[in-house]
Design an enzyme around this catalytic site. Structure first.
Site, short mmCIF file in Angstrom:
data_model
loop_
_atom_site.label_atom_id
_atom_site.label_comp_id
_atom_site.label_asym_id
_atom_site.label_seq_id
_atom_site.Cartn_x
_atom_site.Cartn_y
_atom_site.Cartn_z
N GLU A 169 -1.13 -3.00 2.63
CA GLU A 169 -1.06 -3.74 3.90
C GLU A 169 -0.11 -4.94 3.87
O GLU A 169 -0.54 -6.09 3.99
CB GLU A 169 -2.47 -4.22 4.30
N GLU A 374 -8.23 3.58 3.29
CA GLU A 374 -9.40 2.73 3.58
C GLU A 374 -9.93 3.06 4.96
O GLU A 374 -9.17 3.22 5.92
CB GLU A 374 -9.05 1.23 3.60
#
Ligand code: GBH
EC number: 3.2.1.21
Length: 468
Positions: A169, A374
């Site tokens: 991220e 995720e």
């Protein structure tokens, strides 16, 4: 529901769980580990809720055998974790710290014995403080330091790893770290966020080159992609939503897959993008083997100029999301709709947006294999009198989102695997220990682990490969 409603995943579909070093390891001053920007940030009063830090966290560093045993009993085929750069190279440059790498060798050995394939992330936000002191990701040099670190890691661990993730991220590292200041290093400067954004991508591309040169392993990157819907059909809302979506998705996907930054974003940022060198895009866009996607919640975005109209529709301004400087520039604002269920994080729960997003990625960027690296839900879980932890809300969330993944596969998206965030309750960054995302409950004072109902539910799902 009857068995007829069950849907089945392919036999080689990868089922896993995910964690990250700073969120679970603890042992912050052991094994020769250096200081990271998250140690500094968490120890700065007022930055993390209740003054929580990752000093001890889940004490995973001292519970390796137990945690791998819990994974084995869960029946997962793969474990996604991250390597703490300051454990391996305490100052962000210089020689390898043997004690640090030894910890990960022991983890990899235990995983191998348990027949669990490792899926390491090379960077999940814990930058060595020495590099932070020199400007962190705002400095071009940090990308080259990252490539050197990756070379050492691959040299030490490469024979045991078949799939690498470069970064987790980068949007969070750059925009939460340098624009909103909610994450380490806590800066609030649009130009800094933009240069961090670019240097993280450069670091990714340089790492891909190193991994290709030194191994036969697969390599990819994990992005937190957003599903953004405009608050209305009004032109101002559509425009605001497009910019938020551009900032979250296209600023990363376009350079990686199309070797170009999106023009509308470059125009919005104006002179702040002067640090971008044209040649960098060839490095950033090096072919990768897969894309990692983290997804949690949809976003509704409108223009600040239409607050009255939004209120009349029953929408509320989402106060959990600090306006980024992007939003100040573009007038975009995050909203919440009435009547949509939300997690303890305040995030809206709407699984079909996950399917839509995955289909859009395929339409926009082609047939790249995808891992869901995720997905999960936080709750205020607690141990009951009989020592069980019962979490039906999480089971419902996971069930809905795993179905959504299956729907995307049915629509032709090449999805290889799914990792629940997270194995354990852990340090949820700026929100400290107030949010519990684990399949396993952690009693922090004693580090005692208690599998929740969702753990047993996920184990059964993996065994049957079927979801209702
Ligand atoms: C992930 O990040 C992290 O990888 C992980 O470490 C963390 O514990 C986990 O998720 C749970 O939070 O609507 O524009 O304000 C969080 C991903 C991305 C979720 C940004 C919130 C808000 C974007 N986050 N998103 S916006």
């Amino acid at each position: 529901m009857s068995n007829l409603d069950a849907i089945t995943f392919p036999i080689d579909f990868v089922w896993g769980v995910a964690t990250a070093s700073y969120q679970i390891e603890g042992a912050a001053n052991e094994g020769g580990r250096g200081v990271s920007i998250w140690d500094t940030f968490a120890h700065t009063p007022g930055k993390v809720l209740h003054g929580d830090t990752g000093d001890i966290a889940c004490d995973h560093y001292h519970h390796l055998a137990e945690d791998v045993a819990l994974m084995q009993q869960l029946n997962i085929s793969s474990y996604r974790f991250s390597l703490a750069w300051p454990r391996i190279q305490p100052d962000g440059k210089g020689p390898l710290n043997n004690e640090g790498i030894q910890f990960y060798i022991e983890l990899l050995d235990r995983l191998e014995k348990a027949n669990i394939s490792p899926f390491p992330t090379l960077y999940h936000w814990d930058l060595p403080q020495t590099l932070g002191d020199q400007g962190g990701w705002t400095q071009r040099d940090t990308a080259y330091r990252f490539a050197d670190y990756v070379e050492m890691v691959v040299d030490a661990l490469g024979s045991r790893v078949q799939r690498w993730i470069t970064l987790n991220e980068p949007w969070c590292s750059s925009w939460l770290g340098y624009a909103t200041g909610q994450h380490a290093p806590g800066e609030t400067d649009l130009a800094a966020a933009l240069s961090a954004n670019h240097h993280l991508l450069l670091a990714h591309g340089l790492a891909v080159d190193v991994i290709r040169r030194d191994t036969d392993a697969q390599v990819g990157i994990t992005l937190n992609l957003a599903h953004v819907t405009p608050a209305s059909e009004h032109e101002l809302d559509i425009q605001a939503a497009r910019l938020v979506e551009g900032n979250a998705n296209r600023m990363f996907l376009d350079p990686i897959f199309k070797a170009a930054y999106p023009t509308d974003m470059l125009n919005l940022y104006g002179d702040s993008v002067a640090h971008i060198r044209r040649d960098d895009l060839a490095i950033i866009s090096r072919p990768i083997d897969f894309l990692g996607v983290n997804y949690y919640h949809p976003s509704i975005v409108g223009s600040r100029e239409r607050l009255h109209e939004h209120a009349a529709m029953g929408y509320h301004v989402d106060n959990t999301k600090a306006p980024t400087l992007l939003e100040t520039t573009s007038n975009a604002i995050h909203l919440r709709r009435p009547g949509i269920p939300r997690s303890l994080m305040g995030w809206e729960i709407e699984p079909k947006t996950f399917t839509d997003l995955l289909i859009k990625v395929r339409e926009g960027y082609g047939e790249i294999p995808i891992y869901i690296t995720e997905n999960g839900m936080s709750n205020a879980d607690y141990a009951r009198q009989d020592a069980t932890v019962v979490d039906p809300e999480r089971i419902e969330y996971l069930n809905g989102h795993i179905r959504a993944v299956h729907d995307a596969i049915s629509a032709g998206v090449d999805i290889k695997g799914y990792y629940v965030w997270s194995l354990l309750d852990n340090f949820e960054w700026a929100l400290g220990y107030s949010q519990r995302f684990g399949l396993i409950y952690v009693d922090y004072p004693t580090a005692r682990r208690t599998p929740k109902s969702s753990y047993f539910w996920y184990r059964d799902l993996i065994t049957s490969r079927a979801v209702r």
